[in-house]
Design a protein around this motif. Structure first.
Motif, PDB file in Angstrom:
ATOM      1  N   LYS A 152       4.798   5.384  -5.472  1.00 36.78           N
ATOM      2  CA  LYS A 152       4.847   5.355  -6.946  1.00 36.78           C
ATOM      3  C   LYS A 152       4.100   6.550  -7.517  1.00 36.78           C
ATOM      4  CE  LYS A 152       1.995   2.951  -9.454  1.00 36.78           C
ATOM      5  NZ  LYS A 152       1.259   1.913 -10.177  1.00 36.78           N
ATOM      6  N   GLU A 153       2.903   6.814  -7.020  1.00 37.40           N
ATOM      7  CA  GLU A 153       2.118   7.941  -7.525  1.00 37.40           C
ATOM      8  C   GLU A 153       2.858   9.263  -7.297  1.00 37.40           C
ATOM      9  OE1 GLU A 153      -0.481   7.543  -9.499  1.00 37.40           O
ATOM     10  OE2 GLU A 153      -0.148   5.399  -9.207  1.00 37.40           O
ATOM     11  N   SER A 154       3.470   9.411  -6.141  1.00 38.77           N
ATOM     12  CA  SER A 154       4.240  10.620  -5.855  1.00 38.77           C
ATOM     13  C   SER A 154       5.468  10.724  -6.751  1.00 38.77           C
ATOM     14  CB  SER A 154       4.670  10.652  -4.385  1.00 38.77           C
ATOM     15  OG  SER A 154       3.546  10.755  -3.552  1.00 38.77           O
ATOM     16  N   THR A 167       0.832  -1.208   0.000  1.00 42.64           N
ATOM     17  CA  THR A 167       0.000   0.000   0.000  1.00 42.64           C
ATOM     18  C   THR A 167       0.863   1.253   0.000  1.00 42.64           C
ATOM     19  OG1 THR A 167      -1.821  -1.119   1.126  1.00 42.64           O
ATOM     20  CG2 THR A 167      -1.753   1.278   1.298  1.00 42.64           C
ATOM     21  N   GLU A 168       1.891   1.246   0.833  1.00 41.06           N
ATOM     22  CA  GLU A 168       2.767   2.412   0.942  1.00 41.06           C
ATOM     23  C   GLU A 168       3.598   2.638  -0.316  1.00 41.06           C
ATOM     24  OE1 GLU A 168       2.613   4.727   3.348  1.00 41.06           O
ATOM     25  OE2 GLU A 168       0.920   3.534   4.078  1.00 41.06           O
ATOM     26  N   LYS A 211       1.550   4.285  -3.014  1.00 39.33           N
ATOM     27  CA  LYS A 211       1.453   5.731  -2.773  1.00 39.33           C
ATOM     28  C   LYS A 211       2.750   6.419  -3.219  1.00 39.33           C
ATOM     29  CE  LYS A 211      -1.395   5.257   1.385  1.00 39.33           C
ATOM     30  NZ  LYS A 211      -1.367   5.471   2.849  1.00 39.33           N
TER      31      LYS A 211
END
Length: 68
Positions: free
Chosen positions: A45-47, A39-40, A43
């Motif tokens: 990756k998107e950033s 999950t982390e 996140k």
């Protein structure tokens, strides 16, 4: 659609799980469980992708890593 390969492994040194995306340099995350690490890192990756795009940096295409 291809997506980025994610590695998840247990780290004795960190006493938890590390997830990383090899195609995205320095994109990694920590979690107490494999799911939390995943999950982390998603996140992260998107950033990572948003930052690269905002700064005009090249974004590598996902590579397929077959399991042998």
């Amino acid at each position: 659609m291809k997506d980025y390969h994610v590695n998840i492994f247990y780290s004795d040194e960190d006493d938890g799980y590390i997830a990383d995306i090899p195609d995205l340099k320095a994109c990694s995350a920590f979690g107490e469980t494999p799911n939390e690490a995943l999950t982390e890192v998603l996140k992260a990756k998107e950033s990572w992708l948003a930052s690269a795009e905002a700064h005009g940096k090249p974004i590598p295409l996902p590579e397929y890593c077959p399991v042998i």
